[in-house]
Design an enzyme around this catalytic site. Structure first.
Site, PDB file in Angstrom:
ATOM      1  N   GLY A 199       0.811  -1.211   0.000  1.00 36.76           N
ATOM      2  CA  GLY A 199       0.000   0.000   0.000  1.00 36.76           C
ATOM      3  C   GLY A 199       0.844   1.261   0.000  1.00 36.76           C
ATOM      4  O   GLY A 199       2.077   1.222  -0.049  1.00 36.76           O
ATOM      5  N   TYR A 215     -15.384   3.396   7.677  1.00 34.72           N
ATOM      6  CA  TYR A 215     -13.938   3.417   7.930  1.00 34.72           C
ATOM      7  C   TYR A 215     -13.649   4.023   9.309  1.00 34.72           C
ATOM      8  O   TYR A 215     -12.887   3.452  10.102  1.00 34.72           O
ATOM      9  CB  TYR A 215     -13.275   4.244   6.827  1.00 34.72           C
ATOM     10  CG  TYR A 215     -11.792   4.492   6.987  1.00 34.72           C
ATOM     11  CD1 TYR A 215     -10.863   3.461   6.935  1.00 34.72           C
ATOM     12  CD2 TYR A 215     -11.312   5.804   7.149  1.00 34.72           C
ATOM     13  CE1 TYR A 215      -9.495   3.720   7.038  1.00 34.72           C
ATOM     14  CE2 TYR A 215      -9.956   6.057   7.245  1.00 34.72           C
ATOM     15  CZ  TYR A 215      -9.048   5.015   7.198  1.00 34.72           C
ATOM     16  OH  TYR A 215      -7.698   5.277   7.297  1.00 34.72           O
ATOM     17  N   ILE A 261      -2.076  11.328   3.988  1.00 34.61           N
ATOM     18  CA  ILE A 261      -0.645  11.196   3.694  1.00 34.61           C
ATOM     19  C   ILE A 261      -0.408  11.467   2.204  1.00 34.61           C
ATOM     20  O   ILE A 261      -1.087  10.896   1.336  1.00 34.61           O
ATOM     21  CB  ILE A 261      -0.126   9.787   4.060  1.00 34.61           C
ATOM     22  CG1 ILE A 261      -0.436   9.462   5.535  1.00 34.61           C
ATOM     23  CG2 ILE A 261       1.368   9.674   3.778  1.00 34.61           C
ATOM     24  CD1 ILE A 261       0.179  10.392   6.565  1.00 34.61           C
TER      25      ILE A 261
HETATM   26  P1  NAD Z   1      -3.481   1.380   1.181  1.00 34.84           P
HETATM   27  O1  NAD Z   1      -4.908   1.229   0.809  1.00 34.84           O
HETATM   28  O2  NAD Z   1      -2.588   2.129   0.250  1.00 34.84           O
HETATM   29  O3  NAD Z   1      -2.827  -0.041   1.433  1.00 34.84           O
HETATM   30  C1  NAD Z   1      -3.485  -1.027   2.171  1.00 34.84           C
HETATM   31  C2  NAD Z   1      -2.932  -2.374   1.730  1.00 34.84           C
HETATM   32  O4  NAD Z   1      -3.674  -3.372   2.434  1.00 34.84           O
HETATM   33  C3  NAD Z   1      -3.104  -2.643   0.231  1.00 34.84           C
HETATM   34  O5  NAD Z   1      -1.860  -2.946  -0.356  1.00 34.84           O
HETATM   35  C4  NAD Z   1      -4.064  -3.832   0.168  1.00 34.84           C
HETATM   36  O6  NAD Z   1      -3.755  -4.748  -0.862  1.00 34.84           O
HETATM   37  C5  NAD Z   1      -3.853  -4.452   1.534  1.00 34.84           C
HETATM   38  N1  NAD Z   1      -5.013  -5.245   1.978  1.00 34.84           N
HETATM   39  C6  NAD Z   1      -6.319  -4.968   1.826  1.00 34.84           C
HETATM   40  N2  NAD Z   1      -7.060  -5.979   2.327  1.00 34.84           N
HETATM   41  C7  NAD Z   1      -6.202  -6.896   2.809  1.00 34.84           C
HETATM   42  C8  NAD Z   1      -6.355  -8.155   3.447  1.00 34.84           C
HETATM   43  N3  NAD Z   1      -7.573  -8.678   3.665  1.00 34.84           N
HETATM   44  N4  NAD Z   1      -5.250  -8.821   3.808  1.00 34.84           N
HETATM   45  C9  NAD Z   1      -4.023  -8.315   3.575  1.00 34.84           C
HETATM   46  N5  NAD Z   1      -3.804  -7.127   2.957  1.00 34.84           N
HETATM   47  C10 NAD Z   1      -4.899  -6.430   2.588  1.00 34.84           C
HETATM   48  O7  NAD Z   1      -3.422   2.014   2.656  1.00 34.84           O
HETATM   49  P2  NAD Z   1      -2.298   2.950   3.279  1.00 34.84           P
HETATM   50  O8  NAD Z   1      -2.604   4.319   2.855  1.00 34.84           O
HETATM   51  O9  NAD Z   1      -0.957   2.394   3.051  1.00 34.84           O
HETATM   52  O10 NAD Z   1      -2.718   2.854   4.828  1.00 34.84           O
HETATM   53  C11 NAD Z   1      -2.021   2.063   5.769  1.00 34.84           C
HETATM   54  C12 NAD Z   1      -2.680   2.294   7.114  1.00 34.84           C
HETATM   55  O11 NAD Z   1      -2.628   3.677   7.458  1.00 34.84           O
HETATM   56  C13 NAD Z   1      -4.155   1.909   7.168  1.00 34.84           C
HETATM   57  O12 NAD Z   1      -4.474   1.425   8.446  1.00 34.84           O
HETATM   58  C14 NAD Z   1      -4.866   3.239   6.969  1.00 34.84           C
HETATM   59  O13 NAD Z   1      -6.154   3.239   7.527  1.00 34.84           O
HETATM   60  C15 NAD Z   1      -3.944   4.165   7.714  1.00 34.84           C
HETATM   61  N6  NAD Z   1      -4.062   5.554   7.292  1.00 34.84           N
HETATM   62  C16 NAD Z   1      -3.639   5.924   6.045  1.00 34.84           C
HETATM   63  C17 NAD Z   1      -3.758   7.258   5.661  1.00 34.84           C
HETATM   64  C18 NAD Z   1      -3.306   7.732   4.319  1.00 34.84           C
HETATM   65  O14 NAD Z   1      -3.536   8.907   3.980  1.00 34.84           O
HETATM   66  N7  NAD Z   1      -2.642   6.894   3.516  1.00 34.84           N
HETATM   67  C19 NAD Z   1      -4.307   8.190   6.557  1.00 34.84           C
HETATM   68  C20 NAD Z   1      -4.764   7.749   7.791  1.00 34.84           C
HETATM   69  C21 NAD Z   1      -4.617   6.426   8.156  1.00 34.84           C
HETATM   70  C1  AKB Z   2      -8.561   8.395   3.843  1.00 30.43           C
HETATM   71  O1  AKB Z   2      -8.781   9.454   3.220  1.00 30.43           O
HETATM   72  O2  AKB Z   2      -9.365   7.472   3.965  1.00 30.43           O
HETATM   73  C2  AKB Z   2      -7.232   8.287   4.556  1.00 30.43           C
HETATM   74  C3  AKB Z   2      -7.351   8.746   5.965  1.00 30.43           C
HETATM   75  C4  AKB Z   2      -7.264  10.173   6.281  1.00 30.43           C
HETATM   76  O3  AKB Z   2      -7.555   7.942   6.836  1.00 30.43           O
HETATM   77  N1  AKB Z   2      -6.263   9.023   3.815  1.00 30.43           N
END
Ligand code: NAD
Ligand code: AKB
Length: 331
Positions: free
Chosen positions: A16, A148, A178
């Protein structure tokens, strides 16, 4: 090298947006063989040479996770696998299953196998109606309006429950949106803050799905990685909070983001066409108070909007010139 009680790490969701960059950082700190990457999907072809173990695994399959944890003698799990906000509104039951069942599986295995540490991110999506939208405090009402957000509140409570009831060392931080140049985001509401830079370097008009005045907390990936590793390595005894640290760096509106790009690309063109994600964005705070993270584990961000825009445009322009703007494109 990292701290002594972290020796072998499993990163779920490693393909991800965040996991893909975190794995590289952890491999530099702890050694490539000591960081096992894992996702539902296989790594992109160009990453395979990045050296280091990889396992296909569904986090809702506890037996499979147990087998991986045992075989690789894992002591620390960084649990990034999740379904994000926009996709979660389209598939709420999937979001619950992956985000909550997946986390319970990790926490139960941490307890059963006596793991040293679990880190699971939360999000600004835990906030909703009734909480102050400016400088949102660490402790406030949590009434999210998205599935979510509901799963993230549940996740924070689960982490704290396993700390209190079973002595599992579980930690988490509420990331803002992010922004990053390597892996495209995967179905969140804040994805526009990444996609806008790709449109700018391609010379395309950007159709922004939130309004010009929509202002959200955001963070550049190097700060996200820095904060994640800092919390992962923090001394447990110095932590009063566990699963729910507010984390902040910058806040800007979509219009201010476009303006920061126009300073380098004056002809950059944007139109605002809010869709269902506007309501999600409107339910989230504009800015966050992260004083607990600063006090308890020394958090301090490095990037502001100007510095992030410079770096994003440098990186993406370079890749665009080489004909490989998007991951998976041939060099
Ligand atoms: P992303 O969606 O880019 O990546 C998530 C990954 O999880 C993907 O590669 C997907 O293939 C994998 N996945 C989905 N279902 C799955 C399963 N059943 N088993 C195994 N893998 C599975 O998410 P991200 O942006 O890298 O986020 C990582 C964490 O950070 C998450 O908990 C997200 O909620 C949190 N987060 C992200 C952001 C952001 O802006 N990116 C902001 C707040 C919180
Ligand atoms: C989303 O938009 O879902 C994420 C988050 C802020 O958790 N980037």
């Amino acid at each position: 090298m990292g701290t002594t009680d972290i020796k072998r790490i499993l990163v779920t969701g490693s393909e991800g947006q965040i996991g893909s960059e975190l794995v590289g950082d952890l491999r530099e700190r702890y050694g490539a063989d000591n960081v096992v990457a894992s996702d539902l999907r296989a790594p992109a072809a160009e990453e395979e040479g990045q050296a280091g173990p990889f396992e296909i695994a569904d986090v809702t399959d506890r037996q499979r996770l147990a087998e991986i944890l045992r075989r690789h003698r894992i002591d620390t799990v960084v649990h990034m696998a999740a379904i994000l906000s926009a996709k979660g509104e389209r598939e709420p039951a999937l979001a619950w299953n992956v985000n909550v069942t997946g986390l319970i599986n990790v926490l139960e295995l941490a307890r059963e196998l006596d793991l040293n540490r679990v880190l699971c991110p939360s999000s600004i999506a835990v906030f909703g109606a009734g909480c102050p939208s400016e400088n949102t405090p660490q402790e406030t009402v949590l009434l999210p309006s998205t599935m979510y957000g509901i799963t993230k509140v549940a996740g924070e409570l689960l982490c704290d429950y396993y700390v209190d009831h079973f002595g599992v060392d579980a930690r988490g931080l509420r990331y803002p949106g992010i922004v990053s140049a390597e892996t495209l985001p995967g179905g969140g509401t804040t994805d526009y803050a990444v996609e806008i830079y790709y449109a700018a370097v391609e010379g395309k008009q950007f159709r922004c799905y939130v309004g010009e005045d929509t202002r959200l907390p955001m963070m550049y990936m190097p700060d996200c990685i820095k904060g994640t590793v800092q919390l992962l390595e923090a001394d447990f005894d110095s932590l009063e909070h566990h699963g729910n640290f507010n984390l902040a760096s910058m806040s800007f509106s979509a219009g201010e983001l476009a303006e920061s790009i126009r300073r380098r690309i004056p002809e950059f063109d944007i139109v605002y066409e809010p869709d269902y994600r506007q309501a999600i964005a409107d339910s989230w705070p504009s800015s966050i108070d992260d004083s607990a993270a600063r006090r308890e584990w020394g958090w301090s961000p490095s990037y502001d909007l100007g510095a992030m825009t410079e770096d994003m445009l440098d990186r993406l322009s370079r890749r665009h010139a080489e004909g490989r703007l998007y991951k998976g494109q041939p060099a």
